[in-house]
Scaffold this motif. Sequence first.
Motif, PDB file in Angstrom:
ATOM      1  N   THR A   2     -50.412  59.111  24.634  1.00  0.00           N
ATOM      2  CA  THR A   2     -51.602  59.182  23.783  1.00  0.00           C
ATOM      3  C   THR A   2     -52.019  60.610  23.442  1.00  0.00           C
ATOM      4  OG1 THR A   2     -52.923  59.007  25.778  1.00  0.00           O
ATOM      5  CG2 THR A   2     -52.544  56.970  24.573  1.00  0.00           C
ATOM      6  N   ALA A  28     -43.743  52.202  28.548  1.00  0.00           N
ATOM      7  CA  ALA A  28     -45.080  52.370  29.134  1.00  0.00           C
ATOM      8  C   ALA A  28     -46.094  51.423  28.519  1.00  0.00           C
ATOM      9  CB  ALA A  28     -45.547  53.813  28.951  1.00  0.00           C
ATOM     10  N   ILE A  30     -50.237  49.418  29.571  1.00  0.00           N
ATOM     11  CA  ILE A  30     -51.297  49.192  30.568  1.00  0.00           C
ATOM     12  C   ILE A  30     -51.923  47.813  30.379  1.00  0.00           C
ATOM     13  CG2 ILE A  30     -51.875  51.602  31.066  1.00  0.00           C
ATOM     14  CD1 ILE A  30     -54.202  51.400  29.081  1.00  0.00           C
ATOM     15  N   GLY A  36     -53.109  52.337  37.253  1.00  0.00           N
ATOM     16  CA  GLY A  36     -52.744  53.240  36.161  1.00  0.00           C
ATOM     17  C   GLY A  36     -53.451  52.942  34.853  1.00  0.00           C
ATOM     18  N   LEU A  89     -41.255  47.520  24.544  1.00  0.00           N
ATOM     19  CA  LEU A  89     -41.640  46.427  25.435  1.00  0.00           C
ATOM     20  C   LEU A  89     -42.935  45.791  24.959  1.00  0.00           C
ATOM     21  CD1 LEU A  89     -40.115  45.662  28.230  1.00  0.00           C
ATOM     22  CD2 LEU A  89     -39.356  47.672  27.000  1.00  0.00           C
ATOM     23  N   SER A  90     -42.817  44.535  24.531  1.00  0.00           N
ATOM     24  CA  SER A  90     -43.974  43.773  24.076  1.00  0.00           C
ATOM     25  C   SER A  90     -44.332  42.764  25.164  1.00  0.00           C
ATOM     26  CB  SER A  90     -43.628  43.095  22.743  1.00  0.00           C
ATOM     27  OG  SER A  90     -44.746  42.434  22.217  1.00  0.00           O
ATOM     28  N   SER A  91     -44.851  41.613  24.773  1.00  0.00           N
ATOM     29  CA  SER A  91     -45.228  40.588  25.751  1.00  0.00           C
ATOM     30  C   SER A  91     -45.424  39.265  25.032  1.00  0.00           C
ATOM     31  CB  SER A  91     -46.531  40.996  26.438  1.00  0.00           C
ATOM     32  OG  SER A  91     -47.042  39.914  27.191  1.00  0.00           O
ATOM     33  N   TYR A 107     -55.364  43.382  25.828  1.00  0.00           N
ATOM     34  CA  TYR A 107     -53.915  43.467  26.069  1.00  0.00           C
ATOM     35  C   TYR A 107     -53.152  42.662  25.019  1.00  0.00           C
ATOM     36  CZ  TYR A 107     -49.430  43.267  28.542  1.00  0.00           C
ATOM     37  OH  TYR A 107     -48.094  43.361  28.879  1.00  0.00           O
ATOM     38  N   ASP A 136     -39.950  40.861  24.868  1.00  0.00           N
ATOM     39  CA  ASP A 136     -40.796  40.319  25.938  1.00  0.00           C
ATOM     40  C   ASP A 136     -39.948  40.327  27.208  1.00  0.00           C
ATOM     41  OD1 ASP A 136     -42.244  38.849  27.736  1.00  0.00           O
ATOM     42  OD2 ASP A 136     -42.079  36.940  26.656  1.00  0.00           O
ATOM     43  N   MET A 140     -42.501  39.945  35.333  1.00  0.00           N
ATOM     44  CA  MET A 140     -41.670  40.700  36.285  1.00  0.00           C
ATOM     45  C   MET A 140     -42.475  41.186  37.481  1.00  0.00           C
ATOM     46  SD  MET A 140     -39.976  43.486  33.753  1.00  0.00           S
ATOM     47  CE  MET A 140     -41.557  44.090  33.163  1.00  0.00           C
ATOM     48  N   THR A 142     -43.537  43.901  39.143  1.00  0.00           N
ATOM     49  CA  THR A 142     -43.793  45.345  39.046  1.00  0.00           C
ATOM     50  C   THR A 142     -45.241  45.549  39.481  1.00  0.00           C
ATOM     51  OG1 THR A 142     -44.607  45.105  36.790  1.00  0.00           O
ATOM     52  CG2 THR A 142     -42.259  45.590  37.027  1.00  0.00           C
ATOM     53  N   GLY A 145     -47.011  43.267  37.015  1.00  0.00           N
ATOM     54  CA  GLY A 145     -46.736  41.841  37.171  1.00  0.00           C
ATOM     55  C   GLY A 145     -47.180  41.283  38.518  1.00  0.00           C
TER      56      GLY A 145
HETATM   57  N1  LIG Z   1     -44.756  43.126  34.408  1.00  0.00           N
HETATM   58  C1  LIG Z   1     -44.811  42.104  33.575  1.00  0.00           C
HETATM   59  O1  LIG Z   1     -44.809  40.925  34.007  1.00  0.00           O
HETATM   60  C2  LIG Z   1     -44.821  42.316  32.090  1.00  0.00           C
HETATM   61  C3  LIG Z   1     -44.865  41.188  31.262  1.00  0.00           C
HETATM   62  C4  LIG Z   1     -44.844  41.364  29.870  1.00  0.00           C
HETATM   63  C5  LIG Z   1     -44.776  42.645  29.353  1.00  0.00           C
HETATM   64  N2  LIG Z   1     -44.749  43.729  30.181  1.00  0.00           N
HETATM   65  C6  LIG Z   1     -44.659  45.065  29.562  1.00  0.00           C
HETATM   66  O2  LIG Z   1     -43.534  45.743  30.105  1.00  0.00           O
HETATM   67  C7  LIG Z   1     -43.764  47.163  30.126  1.00  0.00           C
HETATM   68  C8  LIG Z   1     -43.521  47.690  31.531  1.00  0.00           C
HETATM   69  O3  LIG Z   1     -44.489  47.084  32.381  1.00  0.00           O
HETATM   70  P1  LIG Z   1     -44.469  47.215  33.968  1.00  0.00           P
HETATM   71  O4  LIG Z   1     -44.653  45.837  34.499  1.00  0.00           O
HETATM   72  O5  LIG Z   1     -43.309  48.032  34.438  1.00  0.00           O
HETATM   73  O6  LIG Z   1     -45.836  48.004  34.163  1.00  0.00           O
HETATM   74  P2  LIG Z   1     -46.287  48.981  35.340  1.00  0.00           P
HETATM   75  O7  LIG Z   1     -45.610  48.574  36.598  1.00  0.00           O
HETATM   76  O8  LIG Z   1     -47.788  48.978  35.323  1.00  0.00           O
HETATM   77  O9  LIG Z   1     -45.747  50.371  34.848  1.00  0.00           O
HETATM   78  C9  LIG Z   1     -46.239  50.906  33.621  1.00  0.00           C
HETATM   79  C10 LIG Z   1     -45.674  52.280  33.409  1.00  0.00           C
HETATM   80  O10 LIG Z   1     -46.288  52.800  32.218  1.00  0.00           O
HETATM   81  C11 LIG Z   1     -46.651  54.144  32.451  1.00  0.00           C
HETATM   82  N3  LIG Z   1     -47.809  54.526  31.615  1.00  0.00           N
HETATM   83  C12 LIG Z   1     -49.007  53.886  31.495  1.00  0.00           C
HETATM   84  N4  LIG Z   1     -49.802  54.529  30.639  1.00  0.00           N
HETATM   85  C13 LIG Z   1     -49.108  55.604  30.182  1.00  0.00           C
HETATM   86  C14 LIG Z   1     -49.390  56.664  29.262  1.00  0.00           C
HETATM   87  N5  LIG Z   1     -50.561  56.749  28.607  1.00  0.00           N
HETATM   88  N6  LIG Z   1     -48.427  57.590  29.058  1.00  0.00           N
HETATM   89  C15 LIG Z   1     -47.240  57.508  29.688  1.00  0.00           C
HETATM   90  N7  LIG Z   1     -46.913  56.544  30.572  1.00  0.00           N
HETATM   91  C16 LIG Z   1     -47.840  55.605  30.818  1.00  0.00           C
HETATM   92  C17 LIG Z   1     -47.017  54.176  33.933  1.00  0.00           C
HETATM   93  O11 LIG Z   1     -46.885  55.497  34.388  1.00  0.00           O
HETATM   94  P3  LIG Z   1     -47.704  55.999  35.712  1.00  0.00           P
HETATM   95  O12 LIG Z   1     -47.109  55.258  36.869  1.00  0.00           O
HETATM   96  O13 LIG Z   1     -47.438  57.451  35.714  1.00  0.00           O
HETATM   97  O14 LIG Z   1     -49.122  55.620  35.464  1.00  0.00           O
HETATM   98  C18 LIG Z   1     -45.966  53.257  34.532  1.00  0.00           C
HETATM   99  O15 LIG Z   1     -44.777  53.969  34.836  1.00  0.00           O
HETATM  100  C19 LIG Z   1     -45.214  47.338  29.634  1.00  0.00           C
HETATM  101  O16 LIG Z   1     -45.202  47.679  28.275  1.00  0.00           O
HETATM  102  C20 LIG Z   1     -45.844  45.953  29.847  1.00  0.00           C
HETATM  103  O17 LIG Z   1     -46.931  45.725  28.990  1.00  0.00           O
HETATM  104  C21 LIG Z   1     -44.759  43.599  31.532  1.00  0.00           C
END
Ligand SMILES: NC(=O)c1ccc[n+]([C@@H]2O[C@H](COP(=O)([O-])OP(=O)(O)OC[C@H]3O[C@@H](n4cnc5c(N)ncnc54)[C@H](OP(=O)(O)O)[C@@H]3O)[C@@H](O)[C@H]2O)c1
Length: 185
Positions: A2, A28, A30, A36, A89-91, A107, A136, A140, A142, A145
């Motif tokens: 951002t 990335a 949120i 985060g 990466l969407s959703s 979101y 999507d 997951m 993470t 998730g």
């Molecule tokens: N997990 C799920 O079930 C799920 C489902 C559908 C979609 N998604 C999408 O998949 C992608 C990955 O999700 P995740 O589950 O791995 O999420 P996560 O575990 O919360 O990790 C998100 C990552 O994004 C980085 N980030 C957040 N804000 C940022 C910013 N302003 N600038 C740079 N980096 C930033 C964070 O860095 P820091 O650690 O340094 O904060 C972190 O490494 C996301 O786009 C999420 O919306 C996830």
Amino acid sequence: MTRAESLAAAYEQVAAATDHLDILINNAGILPGHPGSGIEDTQETQKLGQLRYDDAMQVFGTNAVGPLLVTQQFLPLLKAGHKSRVVSLSSGLGSLELKASGSHYHYSASKAAMNMYMRTLAAEAGHYGIISIMVDPGWMRTDMGGTGAALPAADSARGIIRLTDQLHAEENGSFVTWQGKPVAW
Ligand SMILES: NC(=O)c1ccc[n+]([C@@H]2O[C@H](COP(=O)([O-])OP(=O)(O)OC[C@H]3O[C@@H](n4cnc5c(N)ncnc54)[C@H](OP(=O)(O)O)[C@@H]3O)[C@@H](O)[C@H]2O)c1
């Protein structure tokens, strides 16, 4: 994601190491209330009566505008790449057609907006041979998730890498699952 100066610094660092990029992954994102995100109390800030403008802007900045501006920043290196691909990466929560729950206001809307930004970019960048898709990743395990999620993150990541390797020009601008199946807009 951002801050313009941070994006420019990232670009300079990568450009010093290589003269082209074949793949850019906009990962990335949120989810309010999760580590985060900078937005606390998930349950309350995601409900009618508790929604706040600043939260919405923060989520849109990272999830929707961020991937667009990162891709714009890296365009010169992508243009110089071989069959360059952009994976964002969407959703499923960003699907207008599948939306049925009164939750995740910011979101869901931010992911739907990202889909539109990146589909628009796909139409333009497609002229340079760049293939851009929205994925999507599934639910997951993470930070976002949580431990109860259905899918190990590595399985989803492997699927996304596999489909990225096999992308064709006609798939430019599509919205698919980590297994390559179409997702309703
Ligand atoms: N997990 C799920 O079930 C799920 C489902 C559908 C979609 N998604 C999408 O998949 C992608 C990955 O999700 P995740 O589950 O791995 O999420 P996560 O575990 O919360 O990790 C998100 C990552 O994004 C980085 N980030 C957040 N804000 C940022 C910013 N302003 N600038 C740079 N980096 C930033 C964070 O860095 P820091 O650690 O340094 O904060 C972190 O490494 C996301 O786009 C999420 O919306 C996830």
